[in-house]
Design an enzyme around this catalytic site. Sequence first.
Site, PDB file in Angstrom:
ATOM      1  N   GLY A 241      36.833  41.428  35.558  1.00 29.56           N
ATOM      2  CA  GLY A 241      37.217  42.711  35.752  1.00 29.56           C
ATOM      3  C   GLY A 241      37.672  42.978  37.030  1.00 29.56           C
ATOM      4  O   GLY A 241      38.786  43.614  37.102  1.00 29.56           O
ATOM      5  N   ASP A 242      36.901  42.572  38.107  1.00 32.46           N
ATOM      6  CA  ASP A 242      37.344  42.507  39.382  1.00 32.46           C
ATOM      7  C   ASP A 242      38.705  41.926  39.697  1.00 32.46           C
ATOM      8  O   ASP A 242      39.561  42.339  40.488  1.00 32.46           O
ATOM      9  CB  ASP A 242      36.294  42.182  40.387  1.00 32.46           C
ATOM     10  CG  ASP A 242      35.123  42.687  40.273  1.00 32.46           C
ATOM     11  OD1 ASP A 242      34.890  43.913  40.698  1.00 32.46           O
ATOM     12  OD2 ASP A 242      33.906  42.274  39.445  1.00 32.46           O
ATOM     13  N   ARG A 243      38.912  40.789  39.266  1.00 30.57           N
ATOM     14  CA  ARG A 243      40.200  40.027  39.290  1.00 30.57           C
ATOM     15  C   ARG A 243      41.364  40.624  38.750  1.00 30.57           C
ATOM     16  O   ARG A 243      42.345  40.813  39.148  1.00 30.57           O
ATOM     17  CB  ARG A 243      40.170  38.682  38.635  1.00 30.57           C
ATOM     18  CG  ARG A 243      41.124  37.889  38.471  1.00 30.57           C
ATOM     19  CD  ARG A 243      41.653  37.373  39.521  1.00 30.57           C
ATOM     20  NE  ARG A 243      42.336  38.232  40.351  1.00 30.57           N
ATOM     21  CZ  ARG A 243      42.987  38.056  41.633  1.00 30.57           C
ATOM     22  NH1 ARG A 243      42.873  36.686  42.239  1.00 30.57           N
ATOM     23  NH2 ARG A 243      43.458  39.050  42.507  1.00 30.57           N
TER      24      ARG A 243
END
Length: 434
Positions: A241-243
Amino acid sequence: MRPRLVVVGDSLLDVDITGAVSRVCPDAPVPVVDVAGETDRAGGAALAATLAAGDGASVRLVTAIADDADGDRLRAALAGVDVVAGVAASTPVKARVRCAGQSLLRLDRGGDGPPARATDEMLDAVRDADAVLVSDYGRGLAACERLRAVLAEVDVPVVWDPHPRGPEPVPGITLATPNLAEATAFAGTGDPEAARLLRDRWRASAVAVTTGARGALLDRGNGVEPVPAAAVDAADTCGAGDRFAAAAADALMRGADTYAAVEAAVAAASRFLAEGGLSASRPEPTPEALIAAVRARGGTVVATGGCFDLVHAGHARTLAAARALGDCLIVCLNSDESVRRLKGPRRPIMGEADRAALLRALACVDAVVVFGEDDPRRVLARLRPDIWVKGGDYDPDDLPEADLVRGWGGRVVTTPLLPGRSTTRLAGALAEAG
């Protein structure tokens, strides 16, 4: 000057405790993990910032970090990242016990106390951004009213990665990126309608609901558009999700429209998982952690040192012999400045980064420590190996570090040189060959 992406949000310290399981505890039906290493990694908004920086983006992290021991570890994990930080009450830590690429257990601590508040310096950093990613981890920074006022006013792309325990995005953002579980919690429905409902409620230009292996569902006001993902077999999706959010923010900053940005983000998240996710990007255990793990098993720590400028067969033989004496081998490597003082202004031939990388690639080397002094006594006092190995025709008693090593009960061992092999001889041969 390159455009700058500012990542705003709660930062955490992630700790990976890795080991092997070969037996079950005799007093409870649980696996016994023989710890091999412990590594620190930036988590939360700090992870999003490091992932974006790894893509080559110019990144500034705006966050809060506590003045405690875990905060010091988090700052060390953020080395190389431009950080503007206020003060948090305590550092949230998530420690994962992992074996064979799988997480067995997560231990959480810290993060107590009142939420952090944005400082004037933090707000100025947001105002100077060319794009903003709000990476909310539910710890309170995204709820700061002063910060929210600035985020509502900036005239740059704003991507908001929400958290179920955090506030709703400020009105007027460019893109929100909840995952399916978060979108369901916010909208009360898990079908594609969630993207439209949230876009209307949050007054966002667009909402992309990430749906794992299926990619994302994007609503820009003209109906829900699926953005498919490539098929990836991933056991650990942590960090995806951060990526995704970091890649979307970077693409918007570079001028992409929203669909193209989400398409690029889906591709980036898929690639991230295909390459092993965070498992592939976890740093090697620190020498100190490696030593602690070896000693916990009753093992022997061996160290050796030198310049290792143009590694040759003699070096390889010394390193292999040193490793055979114990359970791990740490190489203490002279820095470039140290080599110049010892060998002259034309040395080293290879810089310390290349020399360290070459040594780490050898199967017999477990870790490399670069030191800047002319002799290794300071770094040895820190590592305290059980055996110190030197290659060459030295009398161990003539080594300046011998008494130091023996002082904690260590041994000093010398191994003979391989005749005809030396860096000076090799450098001369290379010069003649042109």
